[in-house]
Design an enzyme around this catalytic site. Sequence first.
Site, PDB file in Angstrom:
ATOM      1  N   THR A 161      86.070 -31.535   8.686  1.00 47.04           N
ATOM      2  CA  THR A 161      87.438 -32.018   8.780  1.00 47.04           C
ATOM      3  C   THR A 161      87.695 -32.500  10.191  1.00 47.04           C
ATOM      4  OG1 THR A 161      89.704 -31.492   8.196  1.00 47.04           O
ATOM      5  CG2 THR A 161      88.563 -29.870   9.513  1.00 47.04           C
ATOM      6  N   LYS A 203      95.377 -29.225   5.314  1.00 40.82           N
ATOM      7  CA  LYS A 203      94.826 -28.335   6.327  1.00 40.82           C
ATOM      8  C   LYS A 203      95.819 -27.989   7.422  1.00 40.82           C
ATOM      9  CE  LYS A 203      90.647 -30.793   5.360  1.00 40.82           C
ATOM     10  NZ  LYS A 203      89.775 -31.845   5.833  1.00 40.82           N
ATOM     11  N   GLY A 230      96.627 -25.678  12.163  1.00 38.63           N
ATOM     12  CA  GLY A 230      95.637 -26.525  11.518  1.00 38.63           C
ATOM     13  C   GLY A 230      94.300 -25.834  11.571  1.00 38.63           C
ATOM     14  N   SER A 258      84.673 -31.894  12.653  1.00 37.11           N
ATOM     15  CA  SER A 258      83.563 -32.834  12.804  1.00 37.11           C
ATOM     16  C   SER A 258      83.969 -34.130  13.488  1.00 37.11           C
ATOM     17  CB  SER A 258      82.955 -33.139  11.436  1.00 37.11           C
ATOM     18  OG  SER A 258      83.938 -33.655  10.570  1.00 37.11           O
ATOM     19  N   ALA A 299      88.692 -41.140  11.466  1.00 38.24           N
ATOM     20  CA  ALA A 299      88.352 -41.469  10.076  1.00 38.24           C
ATOM     21  C   ALA A 299      87.503 -42.736   9.990  1.00 38.24           C
ATOM     22  CB  ALA A 299      89.620 -41.618   9.243  1.00 38.24           C
ATOM     23  N   CYS A 358      83.885 -41.096  11.682  1.00 40.01           N
ATOM     24  CA  CYS A 358      83.243 -39.871  11.194  1.00 40.01           C
ATOM     25  C   CYS A 358      83.168 -39.883   9.670  1.00 40.01           C
ATOM     26  CB  CYS A 358      84.042 -38.646  11.669  1.00 40.01           C
ATOM     27  SG  CYS A 358      83.393 -37.080  11.042  1.00 40.01           S
ATOM     28  N   THR A 403      85.455 -37.390   7.685  1.00 38.38           N
ATOM     29  CA  THR A 403      86.898 -37.496   7.898  1.00 38.38           C
ATOM     30  C   THR A 403      87.408 -38.680   7.097  1.00 38.38           C
ATOM     31  OG1 THR A 403      86.623 -36.627  10.144  1.00 38.38           O
ATOM     32  CG2 THR A 403      88.691 -37.760   9.662  1.00 38.38           C
TER      33      THR A 403
END
Length: 179
Positions: free
Chosen positions: A7, A39, A51, A130, A163, A166, A169
């Site tokens: 995440t 999350k 989070g 991550s 996003a 990664c 994500t």
Amino acid sequence: MEKIHATTVLGVLHNGTVSLGADGQATMGNTVAKSNVKKIRTLMGGKILVGFAGSTADAFTLLEKFEEKLNAYGGNMKRAAIELAKDWRTDRYLRKLEAMMITANKEEILVISGTGDVLEPENGIAAIGSGGNYALSAAQALKKHAGHLTAEEMVREGLTVAADLCIYTNHNLVIEKVQ
């Protein structure tokens, strides 16, 4: 069975406001297990945000323990975080939990890890997971060069950059701000 993990969580304290956001992806190995996981949680009537990244079951266990500590210490986030970190490091059961947390209130952001660390970032930006380093780098650049943006806008843009880079994500973002 492989663990579900991965995440990106990003928190920004900027111009007296705090926002915390995360993507919605959970992976099992190299497969997307779910794309809309929430999350980010609000505690203490919206005054504290949490989070988490890591194993989902472990994260929820830590979230419950953190909420217990908040109640025991009258909503004092830093004290609750320190006490949770102590327990996390010394308790035989908690020591095996694989997760990290970011907590935030209107004055501070903290990163809590299972090694007993409670870190308060110098620049008011914290990221885990991550894609955390991507999001952190983007938010730092935005805070330095685009100070007119709100904390929420910095979180959204930082998570978007993560996003884009990664594979663990996604763009299903949940962003909360302290009430």
